[in-house]
Write an enzyme that holds these catalytic residues in place. Structure first.
Site, PDB file in Angstrom:
ATOM      1  N   CYS A   2       0.809  -1.214   0.000  1.00 20.42           N
ATOM      2  CA  CYS A   2       0.000   0.000   0.000  1.00 20.42           C
ATOM      3  C   CYS A   2       0.846   1.270   0.000  1.00 20.42           C
ATOM      4  CB  CYS A   2      -0.984   0.011   1.153  1.00 20.42           C
ATOM      5  SG  CYS A   2      -0.209  -0.380   2.687  1.00 20.42           S
ATOM      6  N   TRP A  75      -4.138  -1.878   0.433  1.00 21.62           N
ATOM      7  CA  TRP A  75      -4.064  -3.330   0.278  1.00 21.62           C
ATOM      8  C   TRP A  75      -4.751  -3.872   1.534  1.00 21.62           C
ATOM      9  CZ3 TRP A  75      -1.651  -7.618   2.688  1.00 21.62           C
ATOM     10  CH2 TRP A  75      -1.626  -8.777   1.904  1.00 21.62           C
ATOM     11  N   ASN A 100      -0.792   2.829   6.784  1.00 17.78           N
ATOM     12  CA  ASN A 100      -0.256   1.551   6.291  1.00 17.78           C
ATOM     13  C   ASN A 100       0.020   0.677   7.496  1.00 17.78           C
ATOM     14  OD1 ASN A 100      -0.156   2.391   3.695  1.00 17.78           O
ATOM     15  ND2 ASN A 100       2.064   2.618   3.605  1.00 17.78           N
ATOM     16  N   GLY A 101      -0.389  -0.578   7.439  1.00 11.37           N
ATOM     17  CA  GLY A 101      -0.066  -1.486   8.530  1.00 11.37           C
ATOM     18  C   GLY A 101      -1.314  -2.061   9.166  1.00 11.37           C
ATOM     19  N   GLU A 483      11.922 -21.207  -6.883  1.00 13.11           N
ATOM     20  CA  GLU A 483      11.684 -19.841  -7.351  1.00 13.11           C
ATOM     21  C   GLU A 483      10.873 -19.864  -8.655  1.00 13.11           C
ATOM     22  OE1 GLU A 483      11.742 -17.011  -6.191  1.00 13.11           O
ATOM     23  OE2 GLU A 483      11.877 -15.645  -7.880  1.00 13.11           O
ATOM     24  N   LYS A 487       7.258 -18.068  -9.097  1.00 12.94           N
ATOM     25  CA  LYS A 487       6.983 -17.101 -10.177  1.00 12.94           C
ATOM     26  C   LYS A 487       5.729 -17.499 -10.934  1.00 12.94           C
ATOM     27  CE  LYS A 487       8.960 -14.695  -9.331  1.00 12.94           C
ATOM     28  NZ  LYS A 487       9.791 -13.969  -8.475  1.00 12.94           N
ATOM     29  N   GLU A 490       2.576 -16.991  -8.800  1.00 11.58           N
ATOM     30  CA  GLU A 490       2.312 -15.573  -8.529  1.00 11.58           C
ATOM     31  C   GLU A 490       1.617 -14.886  -9.701  1.00 11.58           C
ATOM     32  OE1 GLU A 490       5.653 -13.309  -5.907  1.00 11.58           O
ATOM     33  OE2 GLU A 490       6.411 -14.273  -7.707  1.00 11.58           O
ATOM     34  N   HIS A 506       8.847 -40.241  -3.017  1.00 14.88           N
ATOM     35  CA  HIS A 506       8.273 -40.227  -1.673  1.00 14.88           C
ATOM     36  C   HIS A 506       6.889 -39.578  -1.651  1.00 14.88           C
ATOM     37  CE1 HIS A 506      11.970 -41.785  -0.040  1.00 14.88           C
ATOM     38  NE2 HIS A 506      12.625 -40.880  -0.752  1.00 14.88           N
ATOM     39  N   LYS A 605       3.797  -5.499  -3.249  1.00 10.26           N
ATOM     40  CA  LYS A 605       5.247  -5.515  -3.103  1.00 10.26           C
ATOM     41  C   LYS A 605       5.638  -4.857  -1.789  1.00 10.26           C
ATOM     42  CE  LYS A 605       9.173  -5.251  -6.104  1.00 10.26           C
ATOM     43  NZ  LYS A 605       9.278  -6.672  -6.375  1.00 10.26           N
TER      44      LYS A 605
HETATM   45  N1  GLU Z   1      -5.077  -2.215   7.846  1.00 13.36           N
HETATM   46  C1  GLU Z   1      -5.524  -1.127   7.040  1.00 13.36           C
HETATM   47  C2  GLU Z   1      -6.752  -1.506   6.208  1.00 13.36           C
HETATM   48  O1  GLU Z   1      -7.080  -2.632   6.041  1.00 13.36           O
HETATM   49  C3  GLU Z   1      -4.414  -0.585   6.156  1.00 13.36           C
HETATM   50  C4  GLU Z   1      -4.055  -1.534   5.089  1.00 13.36           C
HETATM   51  C5  GLU Z   1      -2.949  -0.975   4.242  1.00 13.36           C
HETATM   52  O2  GLU Z   1      -1.799  -0.974   4.744  1.00 13.36           O
HETATM   53  O3  GLU Z   1      -3.250  -0.568   3.102  1.00 13.36           O
HETATM   54  O4  GLU Z   1      -7.406  -0.640   5.732  1.00 13.36           O
END
Ligand code: GLU
Length: 610
Positions: A2, A75, A100-101, A483, A487, A490, A506, A605
């Site tokens: 984010c 995110w 963020n977080g 890896e 890839k 993802e 196995h 990312k």
């Molecule tokens: N935890 C917050 C949310 O869900 C922030 C997420 C983020 O870091 O974008 O809105």
């Protein structure tokens, strides 16, 4: 993960904020929003579900004018992606917050605030910050002090920016666990979660440290540590070009970054191998002394970086004669582990902000690791600042969520680390010269490998209707198979797994049928005959194989097997060389599948949350 952008300026900031969000979009992208305080101290907001472009379009239709503003790409961690859950969150039409977080104690705070009469509109953890600041402001003389009181009550991780429309001259920002960088302009200042967002407006940056709270106004920035003491955070000119965020002629960042690998590795090597000898100072002051005393290496990483660490384990034990363990950061940080004597802790992270890896480093210091080294792509990042030694990979900005050049330059760094440690543990001069020589040959070799692109593109057709794939390798190619599988999953969403080829019998052999393509990484090396036996086991069960091998390995294409002829290279650099064809395979399969290559669903990312 984010993105945050904020600005305090005389001019209108909406365009700056949106451009910043676009440049951060690769980090998280389920919704986006902006809040601006106009000249009449009114708070104006716009939010949209989806890409930043949706928000940009909304602002073209209904422009928001004003010189102070904050913006966010989300995110989602708490609450589904939706307009109402998008940031900024607002309390009482005055306080706007981006974050963020994760606020881990959000439930307790939410019920307390509801008890105080606050009404919650979203399902996010973030909204508690908004109302808490509003509440604290009632008994504080400034927004700064209200935010300082608020963050003391938060548990978890945050990079947050708070705006009060009644005070349009200031933004208050706070960091704990999620990075924030201040950008200095002339008569205007900025805040963002990554310098990339601010490159169009400034090159001068300072990083907030853990626990910092700062007040940002047009002509002044004041930073306070977690005790409220004023502190200086040195501002430096960033050495990156304005357009390092552009795709150039390429259709996707991932393709551009795949093709950049020979140049990226030239940059990684540049100036570090002086007259054929490794310059130990490249790891930082005191590196030689630390490497001399190392008896054990513990590597910690996540995702792709974990795979580069796995290769390093083969190198360290075989070439440097030093014991090595590797563990995923999110596991290491939550268990009691044994610390062998004279251990070096090595972390690997593209961004230098990976939350679990950073927590693991901090834990390692507490439990008695003697010294630490980070292999990292972002100067000034938290892991770089908090480690004793740092090897900067110099890969340049990596925007594609699926890592390419960050991985291969990490491998170069880890091989250099092997040289540096091996030198003190009986690695012969000849061996050192041989490794150095191999490293020097790498960029040209990778140019040869990239010439395989069109034949790999043809191969990708075979995967269009497949739902599963199995990757096999042995020795230091086993992590490369892992890896390759990562890839593919993802970016093409095909379920892919990697196995050490000796493990087939196995269990995984049960999966083999015509619907399960098997990708084999098979350079000619000491294990090739063993690997060939595993290939026969697959063939005998009707499996279809795609074998990446050099001509010395003597595989031939037939009904059950397509062989991709990879240029012959030295054993030591083969893990790096064989990575590229697998990156290209995933890329072309994703193109055929029509997925969003650079921003695959559900991923982001720079994983700054736990
Ligand atoms: N935890 C917050 C949310 O869900 C922030 C997420 C983020 O870091 O974008 O809105």
């Amino acid at each position: 993960m984010c993105g945050i952008v904020g600005a305090v300026a005389q001019r209108d900031v909406a365009d700056i904020l949106v451009e910043g969000l676009k440049r951060l979009e690769y980090r998280g992208y389920d919704s986006a929003g902006v809040a601006i305080t106009n000249n009449n101290n009114e708070l104006l907001t716009a939010k949209r579900l989806g890409k930043v472009q949706e928000l940009a379009q909304a602002l073209i239709e209904t422009p928001l004018t004003g010189g102070t503003g904050i913006a966010h790409t989300r995110w989602a961690t708490h609450g589904a992606p939706s307009e109402v859950n998008a940031h900024p969150h607002v309390s009482n039409s005055t306080i706007a917050v981006v974050h963020n977080g994760i606020i881990e104690n959000h439930e307790a705070l939410r019920s307390r605030l509801q008890g105080l009469g606050y009404e919650f509109l979203s399902q996010t953890d973030t909204e508690v910050i908004t109302h808490l600041v509003h509440h604290e402001l009632k008994s504080s003389d400034s927004l700064l002090s209200a935010v300082q009181k608020t963050v003391k009550q938060l548990e978890g991780a945050y990079g947050t920016v708070v705006m009060d429309s009644r005070d349009k001259d200031n933004l208050i920002v706070a960091r704990s666990g999620s990075p924030l960088v201040i950008g200095y302009g002339v008569g205007e200042n900025f805040i963002a979660s990554d310098i990339m967002a601010l490159l169009p407006v400034t090159r001068k940056f300072s990083y907030l440290e853990e626990g910092d709270v700062a007040q940002i106004s047009r002509f002044n920035v004041s930073v306070f540590d977690s005790n409220g003491k004023p502190v200086e955070r040195e501002a430096k000119e960033a050495n990156v070009s304005h357009d390092s965020g552009d795709k150039g002629e390429y259709r996707h960042y991932m393709l551009k970054e795949t093709y950049e690998q020979p140049t990226a590795i030239r940059n990684t090597l540049d100036g570090r191998l002086v007259a054929g000898k490794l310059d130990i100072n490249t790891f930082g002051e005191g590196a030689d002394e630390i490497f001399k005393n190392v008896e054990h290496v513990q590597i910690i990483a996540c995702g792709t970086s974990y795979h580069s660490g796995m290769v390093a384990r083969y190198w360290l034990e075989e070439l440097a004669g030093v014991s090595c363990n590797i563990e995923i950061a999110s596991e290491f940080r939550y268990r009691k582990s044994f610390v062998p004597k004279n251990s070096l802790l090595v972390t690997i992270s593209q961004s230098g902000e990976t939350a679990d890896t950073l927590a693991a480093l901090r834990l390692a210091k507490e439990i008695g690791y003697q010294s630490s080294l980070v292999i990292c792509n972002v100067p000034g990042s938290s892991l770089v600042r908090e480690s004793d030694l740092a090897f900067m990979t110099k890969a340049g900005a990596e925007i594609g969520v699926a890592s390419t050049k960050a991985f291969t330059t990490q491998l170069v760094g880890l091989l250099m680390m092997t040289l540096a440690i091996g030198k003190h543990h009986g690695m012969s001069d000849e061996k050192q010269a041989e490794i150095t020589q191999s490293l020097m040959s790498l960029p040209a070799k990778l140019d040869e490998v990239l010439a395989l692109a069109s034949s790999i593109e043809d191969l990708a057709e075979d995967f269009a209707d497949k739902h599963h794939a199995l990757f096999l390798g042995r020795g230091d190619q086993y992590p490369i198979a892992m890896e390759g599988a990562l890839k593919l999953k993802e970016i093409s969403y095909i379920h892919a797994e990697a196995y050490a080829a000796g493990e087939l019998k196995h269990g995984p052999l049960a999966l083999i049928d015509a619907e399960m393509p098997v990708i084999v990484v098979a350079p000619k090396n000491d294990l090739i005959e063993k690997l060939k036996s595993n290939v026969e086991e697959v063939r005998a069960r009707g499996g279809l194989m795609y074998v990446f091998a050099d001509s010395d390995a003597h595989f031939a294409s037939d009904d059950t097997m397509k062989v991709i002829d990879v240029p012959i290279c030295d054993d030591i650099i083969a893990p790096i060389v064989y990575t590229l064809p697998l990156q290209l395979l995933s890329y072309y399969v994703a193109i055929i599948k029509g997925t969003d290559v650079d921003q695959p669903r559900n991923l982001a990312k720079s994983v700054t949350v736990e």
